[in-house]
Motif scaffolding. Structure first.
Motif, mmCIF file in Angstrom:
data_model
loop_
_atom_site.group_PDB
_atom_site.id
_atom_site.type_symbol
_atom_site.label_atom_id
_atom_site.label_comp_id
_atom_site.label_asym_id
_atom_site.label_seq_id
_atom_site.Cartn_x
_atom_site.Cartn_y
_atom_site.Cartn_z
ATOM 1 N N GLU A 7 5.839 -73.440 -28.298
ATOM 2 C CA GLU A 7 6.103 -72.031 -27.982
ATOM 3 C C GLU A 7 6.609 -71.926 -26.549
ATOM 4 O O GLU A 7 5.864 -71.601 -25.631
ATOM 5 C CB GLU A 7 4.821 -71.195 -28.164
ATOM 6 N N GLU A 9 8.708 -69.846 -24.981
ATOM 7 C CA GLU A 9 8.754 -68.533 -24.325
ATOM 8 C C GLU A 9 7.408 -68.156 -23.713
ATOM 9 O O GLU A 9 7.330 -67.736 -22.554
ATOM 10 C CB GLU A 9 9.195 -67.475 -25.338
ATOM 11 N N THR A 10 6.354 -68.334 -24.465
ATOM 12 C CA THR A 10 5.001 -68.029 -23.977
ATOM 13 C C THR A 10 4.638 -68.934 -22.801
ATOM 14 O O THR A 10 4.107 -68.479 -21.793
ATOM 15 C CB THR A 10 3.970 -68.225 -25.111
#
Length: 157
Positions: A7, A9-10
């Protein structure tokens, strides 16, 4: 069962802008790549942009399961930590630094009567002692000059 997707973006939202070292790790916990950055957030984010990456880089990014970061006090500290981790882990995507061609060393020849202290870059093929790596060629040359004067070592070939 499919491999977990990283993930990005996170993860990128939580990154610091400090200098440091990042380690890209595969699902099998092997380290793919070790890198250093003046600004961790900016550097790591550059791997996840939409275009402009080389095929080799895109292949590596596709294998990332997680990224570990270590913030440092300075870029020099990050450089030294990066070099140490590359030597220790031998990641497959760090091919440039394996033979130490990027960093300067101080080389002391084996000659018994007249040892010579010199600046060295590249593979360590000759006998003798190598000290380093150092982050700055200027610092190596300056150190050699001081050591030659202090211990009255020869300057000539």
């Amino acid at each position: 069962m499919p491999e977990p997707v990283f993930e990005a973006e996170t993860f990128l939202k939580s990154l610091t802008k400090k200098p440091g070292v990042y380690r890209m790790i595969a699902a099998d916990e092997s380290i793919l790549y070790v890198g250093k950055a003046r600004n961790l957030k900016s550097r790591v984010t550059s791997y996840f942009r939409a275009s402009g990456l080389q095929a080799k880089t895109m292949a590596m990014v596709a294998k990332i399961a997680r990224i570990e970061v270590t913030a440092t006090q300075s870029e020099t500290e990050a450089l030294l930590l990066e070099q140490s981790l590359i030597k220790q882990e031998r990641p497959p995507y760090n091919i440039v630094l394996r033979d130490d061609k990027s960093y300067p060393y101080i080389y002391l020849t084996e000659h018994k009567d007249y040892p010579r202290l010199t600046f060295h870059r590249g593979a360590k093929r000759k006998g003798g002692q190598y000290f380093g790596p150092f982050p700055s060629a200027y610092a190596v040359r300056d150190s050699i000059n001081i050591l030659q004067k202090l211990f009255q070592l020869r300057h000539c070939e």
